[in-house]
Every structure is written in C-alpha cells, then in structure tokens.
Design an enzyme around this catalytic site. Structure first.
Site, short mmCIF file in Angstrom:
data_model
loop_
_atom_site.label_atom_id
_atom_site.label_comp_id
_atom_site.label_asym_id
_atom_site.label_seq_id
_atom_site.Cartn_x
_atom_site.Cartn_y
_atom_site.Cartn_z
CB THR A 155 5.77 6.40 2.12
OG1 THR A 155 6.35 7.80 2.03
CG2 THR A 155 5.83 5.79 3.76
CG MET B 174 -1.71 0.78 1.16
SD MET B 174 -3.03 1.16 2.87
CE MET B 174 -2.49 1.88 3.92
N PRO B 175 1.60 1.67 -1.19
CG PRO B 175 2.88 1.54 -3.12
CD PRO B 175 1.22 0.83 -2.18
CG LEU B 176 1.25 8.33 1.36
CD1 LEU B 176 -0.08 8.67 0.66
CD2 LEU B 176 1.20 9.03 2.62
#
Length: 139
Positions: A71, A1-3
């Site tokens: 991130t 789950m990248p931001l």
C-alpha cells in the site's frame, strides 16, 4: 511510506522469511527511492493449505507463492512499478523464491490516508512523499 504485507507458507524458515522481507524492502528503496529507514512490514506465515493461488493462471507455473501486498501513495508512473516488480522478483530469487512464485499487488491511496502516529497526517503536513517525481506528485 509504503506498508508491506507479505503472506507466505509457514514451511519457509524464519531466516528465509526475513530475507524475503529484506529483499522486498531493498527493491522499494532501489526502484521507488524510499529512504532505507522507511520500513513498515507485516510478515504472516500460513499453513500451506491456507494459501490458495491458481497454479497456472496467466501461464505462470506457481508452486509456493509469496504474496506481497504494498500500500503506497498514488502517483508513480507505470515504468517505475514495472521496475519494482522486476526488482522484487530478483531480490526474492536470492532468498530462494522462484520468480514464478512472487505475486505482487499495489494498492494506491492519497497523502491524507496515512497517519504514522500521534494522530497526525505526517505526509500531508510534509506536503509530499519520497519517491514520487514532482510531475507525478498527488495534488
């Protein structure tokens, strides 16, 4: 789950900003294997004078930088990261961004550093993260 945070010049029109965001997301899907619906992005336009990047550092001729900060959970091998950088630059070139102007940084953290809502640590509860090979999965 990248931001994903994308900082770019406000001189880039909204349709180009969206194409840039789409390109970064597609590169994450293609290189890392995140699900297409796993999309969390913040796109922030800035006045050109607010983006200060050395125009020649490390022999890269920068003009109009698009800064991409991702991130994500730690554990991906270097080869995967290098592929991600190449894919981001290629996708953004399709949106009219020069490869020299694509500046990417990854910040890695652990599964328990994420809450996707409801006060829960969903990645911990699921016991892993998509796109990290089992041999490289965080422990």
């Amino acid at each position: 789950m990248p931001l994903v945070r994308i900082d770019l010049s406000a001189t880039r029109p909204p349709d180009v900003r969206r194409a840039i965001a789409d390109g970064v997301h597609q590169a994450l899907v293609d290189a890392i294997g995140i699900p297409a619906g796993d999309r969390f992005q913040i796109v922030t336009p800035h006045a050109p004078e607010e983006l200060i990047f050395d125009p020649e550092y490390l022999d890269v001729a920068r003009q109009d930088v698009v800064c991409v900060q991702i991130t994500l959970v730690a554990g991906r091998p270097t080869e995967l990261k290098l592929d991600l950088y190449r894919r981001i630059a290629a996708h953004l070139a399709s949106a009219g961004v020069r490869p020299e102007d694509v500046f990417v940084t990854l910040t890695e953290n652990a599964l328990d550093d994420w809450s996707a809502g409801n006060g829960l640590a969903q990645l911990v509860d699921r016991g892993g993260v998509v796109g990290v090979p089992a041999a490289h999965a965080p422990r």
